[in-house]
Design a protein around this motif. Sequence first.
Motif, PDB file in Angstrom:
ATOM      1  N   GLU A 166     -30.990   6.565   7.595  1.00 22.46           N
ATOM      2  CA  GLU A 166     -29.784   6.062   6.595  1.00 22.46           C
ATOM      3  C   GLU A 166     -30.036   7.042   5.388  1.00 22.46           C
ATOM      4  O   GLU A 166     -28.882   7.067   4.757  1.00 22.46           O
ATOM      5  N   VAL A 167     -31.008   7.342   4.884  1.00 22.18           N
ATOM      6  CA  VAL A 167     -31.156   8.192   3.528  1.00 22.18           C
ATOM      7  C   VAL A 167     -30.454   9.275   3.999  1.00 22.18           C
ATOM      8  O   VAL A 167     -29.487  10.009   2.948  1.00 22.18           O
ATOM      9  N   ALA A 168     -30.465  10.294   5.032  1.00 20.25           N
ATOM     10  CA  ALA A 168     -29.976  11.159   5.370  1.00 20.25           C
ATOM     11  C   ALA A 168     -28.498  11.196   5.593  1.00 20.25           C
ATOM     12  O   ALA A 168     -27.605  11.698   4.747  1.00 20.25           O
ATOM     13  N   ARG A 169     -28.053  10.056   5.944  1.00 16.79           N
ATOM     14  CA  ARG A 169     -26.588   9.867   6.091  1.00 16.79           C
ATOM     15  C   ARG A 169     -26.092   9.485   4.834  1.00 16.79           C
ATOM     16  O   ARG A 169     -24.917   9.921   4.430  1.00 16.79           O
ATOM     17  N   ALA A 170     -26.661   8.732   3.904  1.00 14.10           N
ATOM     18  CA  ALA A 170     -26.405   8.454   2.677  1.00 14.10           C
ATOM     19  C   ALA A 170     -26.213   9.739   1.805  1.00 14.10           C
ATOM     20  O   ALA A 170     -24.879   9.833   1.074  1.00 14.10           O
ATOM     21  N   GLY A 171     -27.197  10.650   1.978  1.00 17.45           N
ATOM     22  CA  GLY A 171     -27.084  11.899   1.230  1.00 17.45           C
ATOM     23  C   GLY A 171     -25.763  12.630   1.649  1.00 17.45           C
ATOM     24  O   GLY A 171     -25.042  13.154   0.672  1.00 17.45           O
ATOM     25  N   LEU A 172     -25.513  12.831   2.850  1.00 13.16           N
ATOM     26  CA  LEU A 172     -24.610  13.502   3.433  1.00 13.16           C
ATOM     27  C   LEU A 172     -23.154  12.666   3.140  1.00 13.16           C
ATOM     28  O   LEU A 172     -22.185  13.512   2.757  1.00 13.16           O
ATOM     29  N   ALA A 173     -23.116  11.474   3.322  1.00 18.33           N
ATOM     30  CA  ALA A 173     -21.872  10.893   2.529  1.00 18.33           C
ATOM     31  C   ALA A 173     -21.499  11.107   1.131  1.00 18.33           C
ATOM     32  O   ALA A 173     -20.333  11.152   0.874  1.00 18.33           O
ATOM     33  N   ALA A 174     -22.432  11.240   0.346  1.00 12.29           N
ATOM     34  CA  ALA A 174     -22.297  11.789  -1.078  1.00 12.29           C
ATOM     35  C   ALA A 174     -21.943  12.965  -1.297  1.00 12.29           C
ATOM     36  O   ALA A 174     -21.917  13.578  -2.363  1.00 12.29           O
ATOM     37  N   GLY A 175     -22.055  13.906  -0.260  1.00 11.11           N
ATOM     38  CA  GLY A 175     -21.757  15.262  -0.380  1.00 11.11           C
ATOM     39  C   GLY A 175     -22.822  16.189  -0.541  1.00 11.11           C
ATOM     40  O   GLY A 175     -22.696  17.421  -0.818  1.00 11.11           O
ATOM     41  N   HIS A 176     -24.153  15.809  -0.295  1.00 11.52           N
ATOM     42  CA  HIS A 176     -25.155  16.707  -0.349  1.00 11.52           C
ATOM     43  C   HIS A 176     -25.488  17.346   0.712  1.00 11.52           C
ATOM     44  O   HIS A 176     -25.186  17.216   1.756  1.00 11.52           O
ATOM     45  N   ASP A 177     -26.443  18.341   0.143  1.00  8.19           N
ATOM     46  CA  ASP A 177     -27.026  19.232   1.468  1.00  8.19           C
ATOM     47  C   ASP A 177     -28.268  18.727   1.802  1.00  8.19           C
ATOM     48  O   ASP A 177     -29.287  18.614   1.060  1.00  8.19           O
ATOM     49  N   VAL A 178     -28.381  18.103   3.105  1.00  6.78           N
ATOM     50  CA  VAL A 178     -29.667  17.283   3.510  1.00  6.78           C
ATOM     51  C   VAL A 178     -30.570  17.966   4.455  1.00  6.78           C
ATOM     52  O   VAL A 178     -29.897  18.568   5.525  1.00  6.78           O
ATOM     53  N   THR A 179     -31.964  18.129   4.198  1.00 10.15           N
ATOM     54  CA  THR A 179     -32.541  18.783   5.135  1.00 10.15           C
ATOM     55  C   THR A 179     -33.636  17.541   5.634  1.00 10.15           C
ATOM     56  O   THR A 179     -34.198  16.834   4.453  1.00 10.15           O
ATOM     57  N   CYS A 180     -33.974  17.390   6.621  1.00  9.53           N
ATOM     58  CA  CYS A 180     -35.145  16.387   6.947  1.00  9.53           C
ATOM     59  C   CYS A 180     -36.505  17.146   7.690  1.00  9.53           C
ATOM     60  O   CYS A 180     -36.260  17.932   8.550  1.00  9.53           O
ATOM     61  N   VAL A 181     -37.519  16.711   7.418  1.00 10.50           N
ATOM     62  CA  VAL A 181     -38.829  17.120   8.034  1.00 10.50           C
ATOM     63  C   VAL A 181     -39.391  16.089   8.757  1.00 10.50           C
ATOM     64  O   VAL A 181     -39.698  15.150   8.369  1.00 10.50           O
ATOM     65  N   ALA A 182     -39.349  16.239  10.010  1.00 12.98           N
ATOM     66  CA  ALA A 182     -40.327  15.302  10.842  1.00 12.98           C
ATOM     67  C   ALA A 182     -40.635  16.380  12.220  1.00 12.98           C
ATOM     68  O   ALA A 182     -40.231  17.433  12.396  1.00 12.98           O
ATOM     69  N   ARG A 183     -41.513  15.388  13.030  1.00 10.10           N
ATOM     70  CA  ARG A 183     -41.744  16.357  14.151  1.00 10.10           C
ATOM     71  C   ARG A 183     -40.431  16.169  15.413  1.00 10.10           C
ATOM     72  O   ARG A 183     -40.652  16.848  16.348  1.00 10.10           O
ATOM     73  N   GLY A 184     -39.664  15.250  15.206  1.00 10.14           N
ATOM     74  CA  GLY A 184     -38.381  15.171  16.142  1.00 10.14           C
ATOM     75  C   GLY A 184     -38.930  14.097  17.197  1.00 10.14           C
ATOM     76  O   GLY A 184     -38.035  14.188  18.225  1.00 10.14           O
ATOM     77  N   GLU A 185     -39.727  13.489  17.177  1.00  7.17           N
ATOM     78  CA  GLU A 185     -40.345  12.400  18.138  1.00  7.17           C
ATOM     79  C   GLU A 185     -39.772  11.171  18.068  1.00  7.17           C
ATOM     80  O   GLU A 185     -39.459  10.408  19.178  1.00  7.17           O
ATOM     81  N   SER A 186     -39.156  10.568  16.966  1.00  5.91           N
ATOM     82  CA  SER A 186     -38.880   9.424  16.563  1.00  5.91           C
ATOM     83  C   SER A 186     -36.919   9.473  17.079  1.00  5.91           C
ATOM     84  O   SER A 186     -36.447   8.383  17.379  1.00  5.91           O
ATOM     85  N   GLY A 187     -36.699  10.452  17.054  1.00  5.16           N
ATOM     86  CA  GLY A 187     -35.074  10.504  17.395  1.00  5.16           C
ATOM     87  C   GLY A 187     -34.559  11.664  16.766  1.00  5.16           C
ATOM     88  O   GLY A 187     -35.118  12.430  16.078  1.00  5.16           O
ATOM     89  N   ALA A 188     -33.099  11.689  16.833  1.00  3.56           N
ATOM     90  CA  ALA A 188     -32.413  12.777  16.043  1.00  3.56           C
ATOM     91  C   ALA A 188     -32.286  12.115  14.472  1.00  3.56           C
ATOM     92  O   ALA A 188     -32.039  11.083  14.280  1.00  3.56           O
ATOM     93  N   PRO A 189     -32.067  13.518  14.055  1.00  2.00           N
ATOM     94  CA  PRO A 189     -31.557  13.057  12.614  1.00  2.00           C
ATOM     95  C   PRO A 189     -30.058  12.692  12.259  1.00  2.00           C
ATOM     96  O   PRO A 189     -29.563  12.996  13.539  1.00  2.00           O
ATOM     97  N   ALA A 190     -29.477  12.241  11.264  1.00  2.11           N
ATOM     98  CA  ALA A 190     -28.090  11.959  11.300  1.00  2.11           C
ATOM     99  C   ALA A 190     -27.410  13.273  11.524  1.00  2.11           C
ATOM    100  O   ALA A 190     -27.758  14.469  11.002  1.00  2.11           O
ATOM    101  N   ASP A 191     -25.909  13.150  12.022  1.00  2.00           N
ATOM    102  CA  ASP A 191     -25.261  14.460  12.404  1.00  2.00           C
ATOM    103  C   ASP A 191     -25.006  15.034  10.900  1.00  2.00           C
ATOM    104  O   ASP A 191     -24.336  14.514  10.158  1.00  2.00           O
TER     105      ASP A 191
END
Length: 331
Positions: free
Chosen positions: A15-40
């Motif tokens: 949701e943080v990534a989604r909110a950042g994207l909705a506000a027009g920001h350039d968003v990068t997430c760092v994770a293993r990718g085990e819990s799921g996909a990041p926001a589109d």
Amino acid sequence: MRLLVLGGTAFLGREVARAGLAAGHDVTCVARGESGAPADGARLVTADRSAPGLGGVEDERWDAVIDVARDPGQVARAVEALRGRVGHWGFVSTGNVYADHSVPGADESTPLLAPLESGGDEPDEYGGKKVACERSVLDGIGAERVLVARAGLLGGPGDTSGRTGWWPWRLAHPAVPGEVLVPDALGEPAQVLDARDLAAWLVRCGEAGTTGVVDAVGPTTTLGGVLAAAREASGSGARAVAADPAWLSEQGVGPWMGPRSLPLWLPFPEYAGFAARTGEAARALGLTTRPLVDTLLDVLRYEEERPADEPRRTGLEDDDERALLTAWHAR
Ligand SMILES: NC(=O)c1ccc[n+]([C@@H]2O[C@H](COP(=O)([O-])OP(=O)(O)OC[C@H]3O[C@@H](n4cnc5c(N)ncnc54)[C@H](OP(=O)(O)O)[C@@H]3O)[C@@H](O)[C@H]2O)c1
């Protein structure tokens, strides 16, 4: 703004990534990718934070970082790798950092648990680890650039714990037609903060450079208030059958969360203030919250879209609730 989300593949972080994207920001997430996909629309950099290195994001500059980690080593390493390259740092902590949960209306002056460098997921160990994480961020980045948000119970779509989904879902799908088993404790305090409201506020704090160490909690209501909102969200006409808490405990029905539980129920004097923190400081820093019924409406949709064969992590199985209602009526 260039926003780095440490996490971003699970409930709040997504949701943080989604909110950042909705506000027009350039968003990068760092994770293993085990819990799921990041926001589109978010970039995922895969890295295992149990080892040094953050997949190369430590070589870039960031206007804001938001970290959801629970492990002090992971937080300390991220602070070390990124300090000097970041503007604002938001750290998501928890109300479990406090050593006392017995006083309703308490604020951030409540004494903290001792910091723990390692430990399990039990409330005090989880809380002690978060205390250590908070210290790393505040010491390493500097309080003048840090927001620590001590979150209370988070709710809404994506709540895989099942806590906030239980009541609207159960009211919409009673195990016994027209009846839902509840603890006779409807006056107990309850607080639910929609993860989307927390996420949007964390992003706004990153934009504005808002700092502080504050409790981020939903408005204080009661378990009865949650049930009323859940009834409205579900459109259910089922009646609440309020069973004696002592009787429920004798039957092995637990409080708060987990299998064979009645969620959000906290029948312990030592937790009388756990879901009744003031949250005034965060509201003064701009945290806004949507009506509870909207959160419960959306989490009900999320519960109804979950795969039917995915085990529910919280609440009562239908057969179990039927047997409990029969036993309660017959006693
Ligand atoms: N839910 C509540 O009611 C509540 C209440 C109070 C506070 N909080 C706080 O709110 C936050 C919730 O965060 P969340 O919903 O996003 O879920 P979470 O389950 O805490 O998320 C953990 C994130 O970190 C990543 N991660 C875990 N281990 C990792 C590793 N070794 N290396 C790299 N990444 C790793 C996970 O992704 P991968 O698995 O893909 O690596 C995931 O994106 C937490 O800080 C929690 O303490 C929650």
